[in-house]
Design an enzyme around this catalytic site. Structure first.
Site, PDB file in Angstrom:
ATOM      1  CE  LYS A 729      -1.806   1.403  -4.308  1.00  0.00           C
ATOM      2  NZ  LYS A 729      -1.653  -0.041  -4.477  1.00  0.00           N
ATOM      3  NE  ARG A 764      -7.537  -1.511   0.053  1.00  0.00           N
ATOM      4  CZ  ARG A 764      -6.567  -0.696   0.474  1.00  0.00           C
ATOM      5  NH1 ARG A 764      -5.845  -0.017  -0.412  1.00  0.00           N
ATOM      6  NH2 ARG A 764      -6.330  -0.563   1.768  1.00  0.00           N
TER       7      ARG A 764
END
Length: 785
Positions: A729, A764
């Protein structure tokens, strides 16, 4: 009595031989008596000059007292105390006073001693009298009796020792109470102790508090004006000498409380009559020798109310335990709850706990159990409710009971019914064995308030759970694992409570051309299958496939396009033999896509909007009986960055501080959980995601990682599993300087390690091979796996 700063000359426990009254065998024999004397005086001059003439000579006092007691006859201990006081004070100056205690060891067969304690003063006329505002007392030390007392099952089955101290306070009758030392039949300690002993050994109190008040009542029935009762249980705490309660009550108190509710039951007009017992007790069975007769249910848990008087229209909160270890256990549980919810008198199923897998108890040669607790609202009375749950078990679902504690397709037990305490040959409430069973207490803790206490022990359920040993003769292990049922018999086995299970690694499959990280890499179904096989080989235990990018500024292709991307891929994954056992989640916020994906073979719905963008999402999860991941976010991918502002009105947190972020994310996720449960979802169908990267700045993301365990510990999330997604991210790129998403693997590993340490259940990730290795090492560090 003297002030603390006054000097005192004292003689403590001077043993003399006295002829007074009768001994414990009712014989007029000389008996040992100890006398203690405390005399306030000023020893300053004696201390300065070292001359005894300026003080009180305790040797002379002792000789005078010994001569007096051993050459006289006394009617009572009071008589000894009074005459000793006169003897000591008669040659003193006016104003001299002292405290005098006469102790008679073995005055009673089952008590250590009896004391008479008085304070006397000499006036100008040479008279010795009781000082105003002091009280003469009679104290019975260490009265040792046996009784049934306590709330634990073992305490209801066996009598135990209890040690009582009684202090009887005599009335105050003014300054010149010349007969203060006279015997008063209302304070006949032999009669009082006999009455107390009879009462105690025929009582069955649950609490020491009620016990000591009842003993005080017995004393006041004799006319005692005021009494202090201390009761100790020597066996109460393993590493303490004793534990107990002390109260002081007056005769006036009991007269005023003739009709006050005690333990929830109104007392009757005979509350003060001799021989009465408070409604919290029942009369004990008589004994033969030292062995009590078998105890009935009323002995184990006396009822605190008359159940038959319940309002038939009142709605009651009830907690039921359920368990199954035969056949399709998940289906058995779901069917039982569905059938139960439709029974007459069952208003609604409020909520369910998580599902827990446990080792069998007692009869250990059988399959593991699936356990949980359900909260219901009902207008049924307890015995009617019992009939209803048994009907569900035996008539509706065909349970066959072949052996006690043996295998069963379904078992429903009433644990709690409001705050009721009742017993009946058919039913005990609270459930008599619930406090020894982790598979009952842990799911119960999921759904009761943290302030809830057991109706009998008045102790939080967590305290009882903490006392259950991991291993015992009755159960191989009390360790529980959380089960999240999936489709076609697949399941997730997690441990969000203790984090004793390996971290699950969810591998990301992006069937999108515009994903922020690897969009367009997988262009056809075969590439998706090949990528899935590689990820599973590298350590992925769950696969997550998505057909729509949720990055800020992404374009929504529409339901039809999303459907065309994910449904064929899921079918292909399920047609691959090497992947049939692997759980698949579908990353979508559309209910129609979720339904099609589940019907194609997916197991889990991963909704980044937590049911907010499509109100039918919860009903899809409910109808298809699949778990749903509720992600924290705000707005849409286009608007979420503008909504990254976290403020708490009701608490003194700085705007956008770590505390504010955790509090607001917790509140908003809590609302999503409550909404999901209100639509009929079971608690075991909910997985939470704090939404790292969604409507959060870099500092917000780091706050979530830094304090994730605090967020997870929020009461409303008890027992719920958590998924965390930090992979590649943007905030990691800002910290590391890696502008290319695929180069953020090490930064991702750092966040995953931190989150596993904070209690993550599922991570995840894109880079399964590398992150699986990081997860294994993190599990070894933080979970000893």
């Amino acid at each position: 009595m003297p002030k603390k700063e006054q000097d005192i000359v004292f003689v403590r426990e001077l043993f003399v031989k006295a002829l007074t009254g009768v001994d414990a065998w009712h014989r007029p024999q000389p008996q040992p008596v100890s006398i203690s004397i405390w005399l306030p005086t000023n020893v300053s001059r004696a201390g300065e000059t070292d001359h005894l003439v300026y003080s009180l000579n305790y040797d002379v006092i002792s000789r005078k007292v010994t001569r007096l007691v051993e050459t006289s006859k006394f009617r009572t201990l009071e008589d000894i105390a009074e005459k000793v006081a006169h003897e000591v004070l008669k040659d003193s100056n006016p104003g001299q006073f002292g405290r005098f205690q006469v102790r008679k060891p073995r005055a009673l067969l089952r008590a250590g001693s009896v004391d008479i304690d008085i304070t006397r003063k000499k006036d100008e006329g040479g008279h010795v009298y009781r000082i105003q505002d002091t009280t003469d007392t009679i104290r019975i030390h260490k009265l040792e009796l046996v009784t049934i007392i306590g709330v634990n099952t073992i305490e209801r089955l066996h009598r135990q020792n209890i040690v009582i101290d009684l202090t009887l306070h005599k009335p105050k009758n003014g300054n010149n109470n010349r007969d203060a030392g006279e015997f008063n039949e209302k304070y006949d300690f032999r009669e009082i102790v006999e009455a107390v002993s009879n009462h105690v050994e025929s009582s069955k109190y649950k609490t020491v508090e009620a016990f000591v008040v009842s003993v005080a009542q017995v004393a006041c029935q004799f006319g005692v004006e005021k009494v202090t009762v201390r009761a100790e249980k020597p066996s109460a705490i393993t590493f303490a000498d004793a534990a107990g309660v002390e109260v002081t009550r007056t005769k006036e108190y009991f007269e005023k409380h003739k009709n006050v509710a005690i333990n929830g039951v109104e007392t009757n007009q005979n509350y003060m009559h001799s021989g009465s017992v408070t409604p919290a007790t029942t009369t004990a069975n008589t004994t033969r020798g030292n062995s009590p007769e078998p105890l009935e249910a009323s002995t184990l848990f006396p009822s605190s109310g008359e159940v038959g008087e319940m309002d038939s229209n009142a709605v009651h909160k009830v907690y039921l335990a359920f368990g199954s270890n035969v056949g399709n256990t998940v289906k058995n549980v779901e069917s039982a709850l569905e059938i139960l919810s439709k029974k007459p008198g069952i208003k609604r199923i409020v909520q369910t706990s998580g599902l827990y897998e446990s080792d069998p108890m007692y009869l250990q040669n059988q399959e593991k159990f699936l356990n949980g607790v359900v909260e219901i609202e009902t207008t049924l009375k307890p015995l009617d409710l019992l009939d209803t749950v048994k009907q569900v078990e035996y008539e509706d679902l065909g349970r066959v009971k072949e052996v006690e504690n043996g295998p069963r397709s379904i078992d429903l037990d009433i644990l709690l019914y409001d705050d009721l305490v009742m017993n009946d040959p058919k039913l005990n409430i609270p459930h008599i064995n619930m406090l020894s069973r982790s598979f009952v207490l842990q799911p119960l803790i999921d759904i009761v308030p943290s302030t809830a206490v057991h109706p009998l022990t008045a102790e939080p359920y967590q305290n009882h759970l903490d006392q259950i040993p991991i291993e015992s003769e009755d159960q191989k292990s009390s360790q529980l694992y959380t089960i999240i049922p999936l489709t076609h018999g697949r399941k997730l086995c997690l441990d969000p409570v203790h984090n004793s299970r390996p971290t699950e690694v969810m591998g990301i499959l992006n069937a999108t051309p515009d994903s922020f990280s690897d969009g367009g890499r997988l262009n056809n179904v075969q590439q998706i299958v090949d990528d899935a096989l590689a990820k599973v080989s590298d350590g992925a235990t769950i696969l997550d496939i998505g057909g729509v990018s949720t990055r800020p500024g992404s374009t929504d292709p529409g339901a039809s396009e999303e459907h065309g991307r994910v449904v064929p891929a899921i079918k292909a994954l399920r047609n691959c033999d090497e992947l049939k056992h692997v759980p698949i989640s579908v990353d979508t916020y559309r209910a129609s896509v979720a339904r099609a994906a589940i019907e194609a073979g997916a197991d889990i719905i991963n909704d980044i909007s937590a049911g907010q963008r499509d109100k039918d999402m919860f009903s899809v999860a409910r109808d298809l009986r699949v778990p749903i991941i509720l992600n924290h976010t705000r707005g849409t991918p286009d608007t979420m960055d503008s909504l990254a502002d976290y403020r708490v009105e009701q608490k003194n947190y700085a705007d956008n501080s770590d505390e504010a972020v955790i509090e607001v994310v917790g509140q908003e996720l809590e609302s999503r959980v409550n909404e999901a449960i209100a639509t009929g979802l079971h608690r075991w169908q909910i997985i939470l995601d704090p939404g790292i990267g969604f409507a959060k700045t870099q500092s917000h993301n780091l706050a979530v990682i830094r304090h994730f365990s605090k967020l997870k510990a929020r009461e409303s999330f008890a027992g719920i599993a958590w998924l965390l997604g930090t992979s590649r991210k943007k905030f990691i790129g800002k910290i590391t300087g890696q502008k290319v998403a695929s180069e953020r693997v090490l930064g991702t590993a750092a966040t995953v390690t931190a989150l596993i340490g904070e209690g993550a259940d599922i991570v995840r990730v894109h880079d399964v091979k590398e992150i699986s290795q990081a997860a294994k090492v993190s599990d070894a560090i933080f979970r000893s796996i």
